[in-house]
Design an enzyme around this catalytic site. Structure first.
Site, PDB file in Angstrom:
ATOM      1  N   SER A  64      40.309 -35.746   6.192  1.00  0.00           N
ATOM      2  CA  SER A  64      39.292 -36.321   5.299  1.00  0.00           C
ATOM      3  C   SER A  64      37.885 -35.814   5.561  1.00  0.00           C
ATOM      4  CB  SER A  64      39.295 -37.843   5.406  1.00  0.00           C
ATOM      5  OG  SER A  64      40.286 -38.372   4.571  1.00  0.00           O
ATOM      6  N   LYS A  67      36.304 -33.918   2.891  1.00  0.00           N
ATOM      7  CA  LYS A  67      35.829 -34.540   1.641  1.00  0.00           C
ATOM      8  C   LYS A  67      34.342 -34.335   1.384  1.00  0.00           C
ATOM      9  CE  LYS A  67      39.599 -37.941   1.620  1.00  0.00           C
ATOM     10  NZ  LYS A  67      39.979 -39.319   2.014  1.00  0.00           N
ATOM     11  N   TYR A 191      44.566 -30.267  -2.853  1.00  0.00           N
ATOM     12  CA  TYR A 191      43.832 -31.214  -2.004  1.00  0.00           C
ATOM     13  C   TYR A 191      44.447 -31.257  -0.603  1.00  0.00           C
ATOM     14  CZ  TYR A 191      42.961 -35.817   0.044  1.00  0.00           C
ATOM     15  OH  TYR A 191      42.694 -36.834   0.924  1.00  0.00           O
ATOM     16  N   TYR A 243      35.527 -45.070   5.705  1.00  0.00           N
ATOM     17  CA  TYR A 243      36.566 -45.897   5.095  1.00  0.00           C
ATOM     18  C   TYR A 243      36.069 -47.317   4.864  1.00  0.00           C
ATOM     19  CZ  TYR A 243      39.426 -41.992   6.707  1.00  0.00           C
ATOM     20  OH  TYR A 243      39.926 -40.759   6.947  1.00  0.00           O
ATOM     21  N   VAL A 261      42.132 -38.364   9.564  1.00  0.00           N
ATOM     22  CA  VAL A 261      43.278 -38.973  10.238  1.00  0.00           C
ATOM     23  C   VAL A 261      43.885 -38.120  11.348  1.00  0.00           C
ATOM     24  CG1 VAL A 261      43.966 -40.593   8.434  1.00  0.00           C
ATOM     25  CG2 VAL A 261      44.840 -38.246   8.394  1.00  0.00           C
TER      26      VAL A 261
HETATM   27  N1  GLU Z   1      45.168 -35.718   3.892  1.00  0.00           N
HETATM   28  C1  GLU Z   1      44.997 -37.106   4.209  1.00  0.00           C
HETATM   29  C2  GLU Z   1      45.425 -37.961   3.039  1.00  0.00           C
HETATM   30  O1  GLU Z   1      45.060 -37.677   1.936  1.00  0.00           O
HETATM   31  C3  GLU Z   1      43.580 -37.326   4.558  1.00  0.00           C
HETATM   32  C4  GLU Z   1      43.353 -38.749   4.888  1.00  0.00           C
HETATM   33  C5  GLU Z   1      42.316 -38.931   5.940  1.00  0.00           C
HETATM   34  O2  GLU Z   1      42.024 -38.084   6.750  1.00  0.00           O
HETATM   35  O3  GLU Z   1      41.787 -40.031   5.918  1.00  0.00           O
HETATM   36  O4  GLU Z   1      46.124 -38.920   3.201  1.00  0.00           O
END
Ligand code: GLU
Length: 419
Positions: A64, A67, A191, A243, A261
């Site tokens: 993430s 992002k 993604y 989050y 994550v």
């Molecule tokens: N690739 C992970 C997902 O989309 C990233 C989530 C994350 O790092 O929070 O679930």
């Protein structure tokens, strides 16, 4: 001399090392197999210096933390209006993998949750770009920011794609609501590839440092994003990067941040540094347990909380003196809004109705655009009052000192240092 900063980072890691709380992410099989004990940290300053401790060169998938950077790339590729039409900027207060759409527009609430990041990914490059083109845009942009070639972790990517039901269902919903046009499987593939790019904490710190340096890469000097894109990206990280614990994070730590994550955690402190930490065990929000603790230490010890202010007032006005019928205003440091305001207040207090006014900038480090406009406006008003205005600016800190009507103050040569 061995750097005390590197020693300090090592000490921070040592104080969090024994905390084995949390669990490695289990929903992506390949991540569940990660070494939970990895612990590394890096700081990259706006001057491009990097300090590291622990496992600073171990690669892990960015997840993430991609992002905010993908958001910066989408803003660059498509412009603010197009991106805003597809994704909002409000914290969702919900878990990262909730749909979290706005009631009427059906836009995902922000680009830091999966729904918003999936919508953001499909904005990359242009409306009809392929999966490969969008992934390559992300990979090459991240590489530019890290100043090295970043690669895909095929195993993590394959593993996540095999279990991507939740992101696929989010993408289907986004298409149902007209937020994305592409085939949901293709968007999720792109993604997921974006999330599977391998980085180190050194990379994260460097990537973050470019954002906090007005979009100028601290090592290469390249303008990698516009200042407006850098500011927007950091603002969204501050509002929604952690989050569903974004509010708690910002009050406690006060550093715009994004976690992933795989255990990575990026902090980006405007005007100062990028910080990367990795430790794979996560709390119930999906944030690195030891990473958070390390940031608590950094914020407390180093005064990094953005909302912390010091009761020093402005020091921009160094002195006001009257010599030989001239009134000298000597400035110093960085002249921003409040510094310029203190200068205007001093101008206002100047009750000498006649005589020359000398503005001495020889100790000024820099003047921001707003500082420049405010100071020039003050000088313009003195000229309107019939005063002669003289500028001492040996280093050219106030370029093009047009007083607004095509006239310029007299520039007096030489340095006035020591006055
Ligand atoms: N690739 C992970 C997902 O989309 C990233 C989530 C994350 O790092 O929070 O679930």
């Amino acid at each position: 001399m061995h750097s005390p900063i590197a020693d300090y980072l090592q000490e921070v890691l040592d104080t969090v090392r024994d905390d084995t709380g949390g669990e490695v992410a289990g929903y992506i099989p390949e991540l569940a197999a990660a070494d939970p004990d990895v612990l590394g940290m890096a700081v990259c300053t706006v001057d491009g210096r990097v300090y590291t401790a622990g496992d600073a060169d171990i690669e892990f998938s960015i997840q993430s933390i991609s992002k905010p950077f993908a958001y910066a790339a989408a803003l660059t590729d498509r412009g603010f209006a197009t991106v805003r039409a597809a994704v909002g900027v409000e914290p969702s207060g919900e878990a990262f993998n909730e749909l979290s759409l706005e009631a009427e527009s059906r836009r995902p609430k922000n680009p830091m949750i999966n729904a918003g990041a999936i919508a953001t990914h499909q904005l990359l490059v242009g409306p009809h770009a392929t999966v490969a083109e969008r992934f390559e845009r992300a990979r090459s942009f991240f590489s530019t920011l890290a100043d090295r070639t970043l690669e895909l972790d095929e195993r993590v990517c394959t593993s996540e794609l095999a279990t991507a039901d939740r992101n696929l269902s989010i993408a289907h919903m986004l298409r149902n609501y007209g937020i994305i046009d592409d085939d949901p499987h293709e968007v999720v593939e792109g993604y997921t590839r974006q999330c599977s790019i391998k980085v180190t904490v050194r990379d994260l710190a460097t990537m973050g440092a470019a954002l906090v340096n007005g979009g100028v890469h601290p090592q290469t000097g390249a303008q990698v994003v516009t200042p407006a894109v850098a500011r927007e990206t950091l603002a969204v990280m501050a509002a929604a990067g952690m989050y569903d614990s974004a509010g708690e994070w910002f009050t406690r730590v006060g550093i715009p941040a994004k976690s992933g994550v795989a255990g990575g955690l990026l902090g980006a402190l405007p005007g100062q540094c990028g910080i990367g930490v990795v430790s794979p065990r996560l709390d119930r929000h999906g944030n690195s347990v030891r990473g958070i603790k390390a940031f608590h230490r950094l914020s407390d010890d180093m005064g990094m909380h953005l909302m912390e202010s010091e009761p020093h007032g402005s020091t921009v006005l160094r002195s006001t003196t009257v010599r030989d019928g001239e009134t000298w205003f000597a400035l110093q440091g960085a002249v921003q809004f409040i510094g310029a305001e203190s200068v205007l207040a001093a101008f206002q207090d100047d009750t000498t109705a006649t005589g020359t006014l000398v503005l001495d900038l020889s100790r000024v480090d820099r003047i921001t655009d707003v500082g420049r406009r405010m100071v020039l406006e003050g000088l313009r008003r003195f000229v309107l009052d019939g005063r002669e205005v003289v500028l001492v600016d040996p280093d050219g800190k106030l370029p093009n000192p047009d007083l607004g009507d095509g006239t310029f103050p007299t520039v007096r040569a030489g340095t006035a240092r020591g006055r």
